[in-house]
Design a protein around this motif. Structure first.
Motif, PDB file in Angstrom:
ATOM      1  N   PRO A 310       0.831  -1.208   0.000  1.00 44.18           N
ATOM      2  CA  PRO A 310       0.000   0.000   0.000  1.00 44.18           C
ATOM      3  C   PRO A 310       0.866   1.260   0.000  1.00 44.18           C
ATOM      4  N   SER A 311       0.261   2.370  -0.339  1.00 44.21           N
ATOM      5  CA  SER A 311       0.976   3.647  -0.330  1.00 44.21           C
ATOM      6  C   SER A 311       1.593   3.896   1.040  1.00 44.21           C
ATOM      7  N   PRO A 312       2.821   4.433   1.093  1.00 44.70           N
ATOM      8  CA  PRO A 312       3.462   4.715   2.379  1.00 44.70           C
ATOM      9  C   PRO A 312       3.024   6.033   3.002  1.00 44.70           C
ATOM     10  N   MET A 313       2.209   6.824   2.296  1.00 48.74           N
ATOM     11  CA  MET A 313       1.848   8.161   2.770  1.00 48.74           C
ATOM     12  C   MET A 313       0.825   8.089   3.895  1.00 48.74           C
ATOM     13  N   GLU A 314       1.017   8.958   4.898  1.00 50.20           N
ATOM     14  CA  GLU A 314       0.090   9.031   6.032  1.00 50.20           C
ATOM     15  C   GLU A 314      -0.186  10.484   6.369  1.00 50.20           C
ATOM     16  N   GLY A 315      -1.434  10.765   6.764  1.00 53.29           N
ATOM     17  CA  GLY A 315      -1.800  12.122   7.166  1.00 53.29           C
ATOM     18  C   GLY A 315      -2.696  12.794   6.141  1.00 53.29           C
ATOM     19  N   LYS A 316      -2.891  14.081   6.334  1.00 61.26           N
ATOM     20  CA  LYS A 316      -3.788  14.852   5.483  1.00 61.26           C
ATOM     21  C   LYS A 316      -3.339  14.817   4.030  1.00 61.26           C
ATOM     22  N   GLU A 317      -4.284  14.586   3.121  1.00 62.92           N
ATOM     23  CA  GLU A 317      -4.010  14.526   1.688  1.00 62.92           C
ATOM     24  C   GLU A 317      -3.098  13.359   1.304  1.00 62.92           C
ATOM     25  N   ALA A 318      -3.021  12.336   2.164  1.00 62.65           N
ATOM     26  CA  ALA A 318      -2.117  11.217   1.887  1.00 62.65           C
ATOM     27  C   ALA A 318      -2.503  10.484   0.608  1.00 62.65           C
ATOM     28  N   LYS A 319      -3.794  10.387   0.323  1.00 59.04           N
ATOM     29  CA  LYS A 319      -4.233   9.664  -0.864  1.00 59.04           C
ATOM     30  C   LYS A 319      -3.897  10.404  -2.150  1.00 59.04           C
ATOM     31  N   LYS A 320      -3.430  11.632  -2.031  1.00 57.52           N
ATOM     32  CA  LYS A 320      -2.946  12.370  -3.201  1.00 57.52           C
ATOM     33  C   LYS A 320      -1.480  12.769  -3.021  1.00 57.52           C
ATOM     34  N   THR A 321      -0.769  11.997  -2.187  1.00 62.53           N
ATOM     35  CA  THR A 321       0.665  12.233  -1.954  1.00 62.53           C
ATOM     36  C   THR A 321       0.907  13.688  -1.554  1.00 62.53           C
ATOM     37  N   PHE A 322      -0.001  14.214  -0.714  1.00 61.36           N
ATOM     38  CA  PHE A 322       0.091  15.577  -0.186  1.00 61.36           C
ATOM     39  C   PHE A 322       0.089  16.625  -1.310  1.00 61.36           C
ATOM     40  N   GLY A 323      -0.477  16.259  -2.461  1.00 60.92           N
ATOM     41  CA  GLY A 323      -0.526  17.179  -3.593  1.00 60.92           C
ATOM     42  C   GLY A 323       0.698  17.122  -4.463  1.00 60.92           C
ATOM     43  N   GLY A 324       1.630  16.195  -4.185  1.00 62.18           N
ATOM     44  CA  GLY A 324       2.898  16.164  -4.906  1.00 62.18           C
ATOM     45  C   GLY A 324       3.115  14.892  -5.704  1.00 62.18           C
TER      46      GLY A 324
END
Length: 380
Positions: A310-324
């Motif tokens: 799964p994606s390693p991103m956690e926190g706000k906007e994680a499902k969009k890689t924090f917008g990056g």
């Protein structure tokens, strides 16, 4: 890419640059913090224009190479910029490491597209070697070439060597003899995204199509392993499949040994690091300038087998890689890793912003990347 929740922080970082310091910290030059998601300035107060970039650590300094993007428009009009730093926070502009050519017809003439520059140092030849994704002037994204340039010094100037497709006439090592011998009728697969088309892609239809001239190479990164072997990792086969290709001993060409992974997976913007003997890769999906959910993969060897997580991103906007969108992972300090990404702003690519976050590990040793408004940088 739009990221409204970072707007206020962006104004702050535009004034302070990449790092935030308290008066006490300014006095002792410690406790620096990274502030992500905003416009950053160099030590002269000018905007840092180094997109899709990577960082070389050499001689106690860090060298950040990236695309010079125009205020308006898309194509490359300047070249590859270079900045240097002692602390990963304060960046001095070193100039244009690799300028575009003013000569019509050159591969890197003004108006071409130069993307994702990465630089590695060759201990044997004592040369600094830059690879990047190149598209020829007025050809859109049809060329899909890998390009190489070399220098005797880390900041350059770099001298353009050549560009071309990857490993012409050579099949991937993990493509079976049956797949190599298949005779694909391209007219039969003009309709994309059908089950039959996906099966053909998985079996190497585009590899076979491009065999004579070489494999397509777009979004890319470089990786030097512990044994000094270097690898070129890139999005290929119409951005549908990742390929990992070994470089020659001088890092200036390909050895002919390569594999394809996750065919049809639509991965781009590859980044890679090695931790405790395990290889980890973070990529993005293919949604143009719009952000999407990152992907993560691991393997016990650079040659695989590769497993998706799964994606390693956690926190706000994680499902969009924090917008990056991912661009590079830098090992630094004591077993630490810096995840780098761009927040693309297609209306003015020059002012696309940067996200730098630490990679952390859970109790099972799984990497994760958590959003932080700011974080303290300890380079050891």
């Amino acid at each position: 890419m739009k990221n409204l929740f970072l707007l206020g922080m962006g104004i702050l970082a535009c004034l302070l640059g990449a790092c935030k310091q308290t008066p006490k910290e300014k006095a002792n030059d410690s406790g620096k913090e990274i502030v992500s998601g905003a416009v950053w300035n160099d030590t002269d107060g000018a905007y840092i224009n180094a997109h899709g970039g990577g960082i070389l650590s050499y001689g106690g300094k860090y060298y950040w190479f990236g695309e010079h993007r125009p205020d308006k428009g898309f194509s490359t009009k300047v070249g590859v910029n270079c900045y240097s730093s002692d602390d990963l926070c304060n960046w001095k502009y070193e100039g244009v490491a690799l300028p575009v050519s003013e000569k019509a017809g050159d591969d890197i003439e003004v108006g071409c597209i130069m993307e994702r520059p990465k630089v590695i140092y060759n201990e044997q030849t004592k040369k600094f070697v830059m690879w990047f994704h190149l598209e020829l002037k007025d050809k859109g994204y049809a060329a899909a070439r890998a390009a190489v340039a070399v220098s005797d010094t880390p900041a350059g100037p770099y001298h353009f060597v050549r560009s071309g497709r990857v490993n012409p006439g050579i099949y991937p090592q993990n493509m079976t003899a049956e797949e190599q011998n298949m005779d694909w009728n391209q007219d039969k697969y003009k309709e994309w995204w059908t089950p039959e088309w996906y099966e053909a892609v998985n079996k190497g239809m585009f590899v076979k199509r491009d065999l004579l001239d070489g494999q397509m190479s777009r979004d890319m990164t470089l990786f030097v392993d512990d044994d000094g072997k270097a690898y070129h990792i890139y999005s290929s086969e119409e951005n549908l499949t990742l390929q990992i290709a070994e470089l020659s001993d001088d890092y200036q060409s390909h050895s002919g040994k390569y594999i394809r992974i996750f065919p049809g997976g639509h991965n781009e913007a590859p980044t890679i690091f090695k931790h405790d003997g395990m290889y980890w890769m973070v990529t993005s999906g293919c949604t143009g300038w719009d952000p999407n959910e990152a992907r993560m993969f691991s393997a016990p060897s650079i040659w695989g087998p590769w497993e998706q997580h799964p994606s390693p991103m956690e926190g706000k906007e994680a499902k969009k890689t924090f917008g990056g969108q991912s661009t590079y992972i830098l090992p630094f300090g004591d077993n630490q890793y810096l995840f780098m990404a761009d927040i693309w702003k297609p209306d003015s690519l020059m002012y696309s912003a940067y996200i730098w976050l630490p990679i952390q590990f859970d109790k099972e040793g799984m990497p994760f990347i958590e959003w932080k408004d700011s974080w303290k940088l300890d380079i050891g």
